[in-house]
Design an enzyme around this catalytic site. Structure first.
Site, PDB file in Angstrom:
ATOM      1  N   ASP A 151      11.459-111.382  -0.227  1.00  0.00           N
ATOM      2  CA  ASP A 151      12.081-111.011   1.052  1.00  0.00           C
ATOM      3  C   ASP A 151      13.302-110.117   0.860  1.00  0.00           C
ATOM      4  O   ASP A 151      14.318-110.270   1.540  1.00  0.00           O
ATOM      5  CB  ASP A 151      12.448-112.253   1.865  1.00  0.00           C
ATOM      6  CG  ASP A 151      12.603-111.925   3.362  1.00  0.00           C
ATOM      7  OD1 ASP A 151      12.102-110.865   3.790  1.00  0.00           O
ATOM      8  OD2 ASP A 151      13.221-112.719   4.090  1.00  0.00           O
ATOM      9  N   LYS A 153      15.728-107.186   1.328  1.00  0.00           N
ATOM     10  CA  LYS A 153      16.121-106.231   2.372  1.00  0.00           C
ATOM     11  C   LYS A 153      17.641-106.302   2.479  1.00  0.00           C
ATOM     12  O   LYS A 153      18.238-107.292   2.041  1.00  0.00           O
ATOM     13  CB  LYS A 153      15.463-106.568   3.719  1.00  0.00           C
ATOM     14  CG  LYS A 153      15.688-107.984   4.208  1.00  0.00           C
ATOM     15  CD  LYS A 153      14.959-108.225   5.524  1.00  0.00           C
ATOM     16  CE  LYS A 153      14.972-109.697   5.898  1.00  0.00           C
ATOM     17  NZ  LYS A 153      14.262-109.948   7.162  1.00  0.00           N
ATOM     18  N   ASN A 156      19.522-109.444   3.523  1.00  0.00           N
ATOM     19  CA  ASN A 156      19.554-110.617   2.644  1.00  0.00           C
ATOM     20  C   ASN A 156      20.426-110.418   1.409  1.00  0.00           C
ATOM     21  O   ASN A 156      20.304-111.129   0.420  1.00  0.00           O
ATOM     22  CB  ASN A 156      18.130-111.016   2.220  1.00  0.00           C
ATOM     23  CG  ASN A 156      17.401-111.720   3.349  1.00  0.00           C
ATOM     24  OD1 ASN A 156      18.014-112.175   4.304  1.00  0.00           O
ATOM     25  ND2 ASN A 156      16.085-111.800   3.246  1.00  0.00           N
ATOM     26  N   ASP A 169      18.950-116.338   1.327  1.00  0.00           N
ATOM     27  CA  ASP A 169      17.739-116.621   2.104  1.00  0.00           C
ATOM     28  C   ASP A 169      16.474-116.680   1.248  1.00  0.00           C
ATOM     29  O   ASP A 169      15.847-115.666   0.946  1.00  0.00           O
ATOM     30  CB  ASP A 169      17.548-115.588   3.227  1.00  0.00           C
ATOM     31  CG  ASP A 169      16.614-116.141   4.311  1.00  0.00           C
ATOM     32  OD1 ASP A 169      15.806-117.039   3.991  1.00  0.00           O
ATOM     33  OD2 ASP A 169      16.697-115.691   5.460  1.00  0.00           O
ATOM     34  N   THR A 188       9.010-108.709   5.196  1.00  0.00           N
ATOM     35  CA  THR A 188       9.479-107.897   6.315  1.00  0.00           C
ATOM     36  C   THR A 188       8.637-106.620   6.293  1.00  0.00           C
ATOM     37  O   THR A 188       8.512-106.007   5.226  1.00  0.00           O
ATOM     38  CB  THR A 188      10.977-107.581   6.110  1.00  0.00           C
ATOM     39  OG1 THR A 188      11.683-108.834   6.100  1.00  0.00           O
ATOM     40  CG2 THR A 188      11.522-106.688   7.205  1.00  0.00           C
TER      41      THR A 188
END
Length: 335
Positions: A151, A153, A156, A169, A188
């Site tokens: 995840d 991005k 985060n 996260d 995402t």
């Protein structure tokens, strides 16, 4: 308050925590909210005794059950409990009551990379290199422990007080045996690797794909494949045409192209030398990896961090006084 996990050497109790209040502005006197997500809120708390700050993630148990996220939440807690890396957020304690679970995390006072990127438009190369190098160190630690992150991005990534970047996260993280594949559709949209879209099974290679997308977004201010419709984003990812802006350096274009190869087995970081190949790429030629791990580099990100009250680097959110419903199914016995 029911069961509690405490990190070694921690004697924090839930009763010790008090909210930090906004000192000025239209929310003056309200508790500080650092972030709001689909799963709840992150609030800034402190302790009366020694004045340390914590970011407390509070999630409705009813919401977790309705979204079938029980396993994810329990796994996230287990992962964070076990992790000790300077490039990953620390979990200090976990609590629960009849309505919420609470995760008491380290507070990164520099704010989100995403917020900083929006403020400046795009990062100068030295800042992008430093941020990405921190992520490479986080990946190296996780992959050694057989954990895929899945995840990545800017939302985060947080900046600590020294401007070092930490991964937060772990809702999509997964433990994987080397050589295995998994088939879940997670991530995402802008950051999802082609093999996830094609449902061909994926492994650690997806983390290197997303690293390439991150570098592009840090340097350009937006990711290479985007649209308001997820389906259109997926079509562009599968086409795989990277359009580089004219100001991007040759070294940056090279590392992004090698990380974002459509075939997972050819991706930088996922061939026989593993993550070493990423570290040795010329885009990182100014990074002393040993000094980075020892936190001896002066972070160029420090100039993005504003001075002021401890919450100055965060967006402001109104206080939410509504209470979640109680939840008694018992899924959180081990939380």
């Amino acid at each position: 308050m029911f069961s509690v996990f405490l990190s070694p050497g921690s004697t924090l109790t839930f009763e010790d925590l008090v909210p930090v209040l906004y000192q000025e502005g239209r929310y003056q006197g309200d508790p500080v909210t650092l972030g709001i997500g689909g799963f709840g809120r992150v609030e800034l708390m402190t302790t009366l005794s020694h004045g340390k700050y914590y970011a407390v993630k509070r999630v409705s148990k009813k919401h977790i059950v309705s979204k079938r996220q029980e396993e994810h939440i329990l796994f996230e807690k287990e992962i964070l409990k076990a992790i000790q890396s300077d490039f990953i957020i620390r979990l200090h304690a976990a609590f629960k009551d009849t309505r919420y679970i609470y995760m008491v995390m380290e507070f990164c006072s520099g704010g989100e990379i995403w917020t900083k990127l929006k403020e400046v438009g795009r990062f100068e190369e030295s800042i992008a290199v430093f941020c990405t190098a921190c992520v490479v160190e986080a990946y190296s630690y996780l992959h050694k422990k057989n954990i895929m992150y899945r995840d990545l991005k800017p939302e985060n990534l947080m900046l600590d007080v020294k401007g070092y970047v930490k991964l937060i996260d772990f809702g999509f993280a997964k433990e994987m045996v080397r050589g295995d594949k998994t088939y879940s559709f997670v991530g995402t949209p802008e950051y999802i690797a082609p093999e996830i879209i094609k449902n061909q099974g994926h492994d650690f290679a997806v983390d290197f794909w997303s690293l390439g997308i991150l570098i592009f977004e840090l340097l350009a201010g937006s990711p290479p494949f985007s649209s308001s419709e997820p389906q259109r984003i997926y079509a562009k990812i599968l086409d795989g045409v990277l359009k580089f802006p004219p100001y991007m350096s040759e070294a940056a274009k090279s590392i992004i192209s090698k990380l974002c190869r459509p075939r997972p087995g050819q991706r930088l970081g996922n061939t026989k030398n593993g993550i070493k190949d990423v570290r040795h790429h010329r885009w990182f030629s100014n990074i002393n990896w040993h000094k980075l791990r020892m936190r001896q580099i002066d972070a160029p990100t420090i100039r993005l961090i504003r001075k002021g009250p401890c919450y100055i680097n965060f967006d402001r959110f109104p206080y939410d006084q509504t209470k979640a419903d109680e939840e008694f199914s018992g899924w959180d016995r081990d939380f």
